[in-house]
Scaffold this active site. Structure first.
Site, mmCIF file in Angstrom:
data_model
loop_
_atom_site.group_PDB
_atom_site.id
_atom_site.type_symbol
_atom_site.label_atom_id
_atom_site.label_comp_id
_atom_site.label_asym_id
_atom_site.label_seq_id
_atom_site.Cartn_x
_atom_site.Cartn_y
_atom_site.Cartn_z
ATOM 1 N N HIS A 16 37.333 126.101 56.797
ATOM 2 C CA HIS A 16 36.236 126.592 57.642
ATOM 3 C C HIS A 16 36.377 128.099 57.792
ATOM 4 C CE1 HIS A 16 33.701 127.367 61.157
ATOM 5 N NE2 HIS A 16 33.092 126.234 60.872
ATOM 6 N N HIS B 275 23.734 121.614 66.791
ATOM 7 C CA HIS B 275 22.666 121.231 65.876
ATOM 8 C C HIS B 275 21.593 120.397 66.580
ATOM 9 C CE1 HIS B 275 26.335 121.275 63.001
ATOM 10 N NE2 HIS B 275 25.825 122.477 63.107
#
Length: 422
Positions: A170, A104
């Site tokens: 996830h 990110h």
């Protein structure tokens, strides 16, 4: 029935009384103590490990890996106690907080203050990991897959490496938390892209709630061991993002216990696979783009019969979520051509966002997918070879016209909160 969508939700007006509804039991999870007390209790009774106070003794430096702005980890209820214990064990220990950005963008100071509080943000020493800065990372080994393990120098060169985090389902790593603080958390892009390669994502074990046999998880565990991660504090959060349970100690044993605990609340099993499956990405902020909405769709995929129609409620007010993600689906001549190209991509040539469009392409090849989304997204969704509908009832009308009036409808109000088992 109301389905999450943006900040408001969408009303389902059609009669769905015959539908099968799959919901997680996280709403029934009630904390037995305050958030602070839960973390303190877990740290006082570490799983398979000495206390953090004991681990700090004799160490000159310590690094705490903390989550970045994209994760709802309640750090204000974790970090003060980790810092306190480290300094109780060794008042002179030099502590650095390393922000695990993974792939990110960097975390801003404002985001950091919101996450950890003014006092810690302004008084402690922080380093923001940069996966794209080769100079700040160092190779420390080779993973079982053959990929190079390149991690942040701050993590590699410390005497004591510990981490905070939270555990949630996830969609390809099985669960978040634990070993993910290392990979992808503080790894160089070469390692992140290698871990998210086409071969691994293609594995039938790279699914929500699955750790055993999951090749991404196996490399992540190996990375955490090679990096010498010694201790974690991981929490499970309730629907209001408050600490509901905490697990501290050995990075692998504590994480396994946390996953097992969470699985008991998230596991659902359809009585019959759906000919039509309607879900959401949990509303804002998680449904802000198409990229993120792939996660919720994987729950629908897991509950779907072959050739089913999948419907997702996702506002996508922030667009596609990635230019390469958008272009891959827009520009391919066919979904089969795109998948063949993805699967032929070597580990060391993985494209950023490839894993996301690989998973979406996998579902699109098997199912008709309808997005109930912001009207401004209609053209973009259609360019990506997806279908747009203005509301849930229109989407369901189309789905029943396709699958017949007796089609079995499965509703998963929040697709990212469940682990759908066969």
């Amino acid at each position: 029935m109301r389905i999450p969508y943006g900040t408001t939700g969408l009303e389902l007006k059609r009669d769905v009384s015959g539908a099968e509804v799959l919901e997680s039991a996280i709403g029934t999870l009630k904390a037995q103590a305050s958030e602070d007390d839960l973390v303190r209790q877990a740290m006082a009774n570490p799983i398979g490990s000495p206390t953090l106070r004991q681990l700090a003794q004799g160490k000159k430096t310590a690094t705490i890996i903390i989550s970045d702005h994209t994760r709802p980890v309640p750090s204000k209820h974790i970090l003060p106690f980790m810092l306190e214990e480290l300094r109780q064990g060794n008042p002179d220990i030099d502590i650095t907080l390393l922000i695990a950005t993974g792939f990110h963008r960097p975390t801003t100071h404002e985001e950091l203050v919101n996450k950890v509080g003014e006092k810690i943000a302004n008084e402690e020493k922080f380093v923001c990991h940069d996966s794209r800065d080769a100079e700040s990372n160092v190779e420390i080994g080779v993973l079982p897959s053959g990929a190079k393990l390149v991690i942040d120098k701050v993590a590699a060169q410390t005497d004591l490496l510990v981490a905070e985090g939270f555990i949630e389902p996830h969609f390809f790593a099985g669960f978040s938390g634990g070993r993910k603080s290392i990979l992808p958390g503080v790894c160089d892009q070469v390692t992140v892209l290698g871990n998210h390669c086409a071969k691994f994502i293609d594995s039938p074990y790279a699914r929500t709630g699955i750790l055993e046999g999951n090749p991404l998880h196996n490399d992540m565990v190996a990375a955490a061991k090679l990096a010498k991660l010694q201790y974690i504090v991981n929490v499970v959060i309730d629907e209001d993002k408050h600490v509901a349970a905490a697990f501290a100690g050995d990075p692998f044993q504590a994480h396994e216990q946390g996953c097992a605990f969470l699985k008991g609340y998230c596991r659902v099993k359809p009585e019959k696979k759906g000919d039509i499956v309607l879900t959401s990405n949990g509303g804002a902020p998680l449904d802000q783009n198409v990229y993120q909405s792939v996660k919720g769709l994987t729950a629908a995929e897991a509950a779907a019969a072959p050739g089913a129609v999948l419907i997702i409620s996702a506002r996508c007010n922030d667009g596609t979520g990635g230019e390469s993600f958008y272009r891959a689906l827009r520009d391919c001549s066919s979904l089969d051509e795109l998948m063949d190209r993805i699967l032929a991509t070597p580990m060391d040539k993985t494209d950023p966002d490839q894993w996301e469009y690989q998973i979406l392409c996998r579902m699109m090849r098997k199912h008709r997918i309808i997005f109930v989304s912001d009207p401004a997204m209609q053209q973009t969704l259609e360019e990506m070879k997806l279908e747009y509908a203005p509301d849930l009832d229109t989407a369901l009308d189309r789905a029943f016209a396709d699958k017949g009036p007796d089609a079995h409808l499965v509703l998963i109000p929040n697709g990212i909160s469940v682990i759908v088992e066969p």
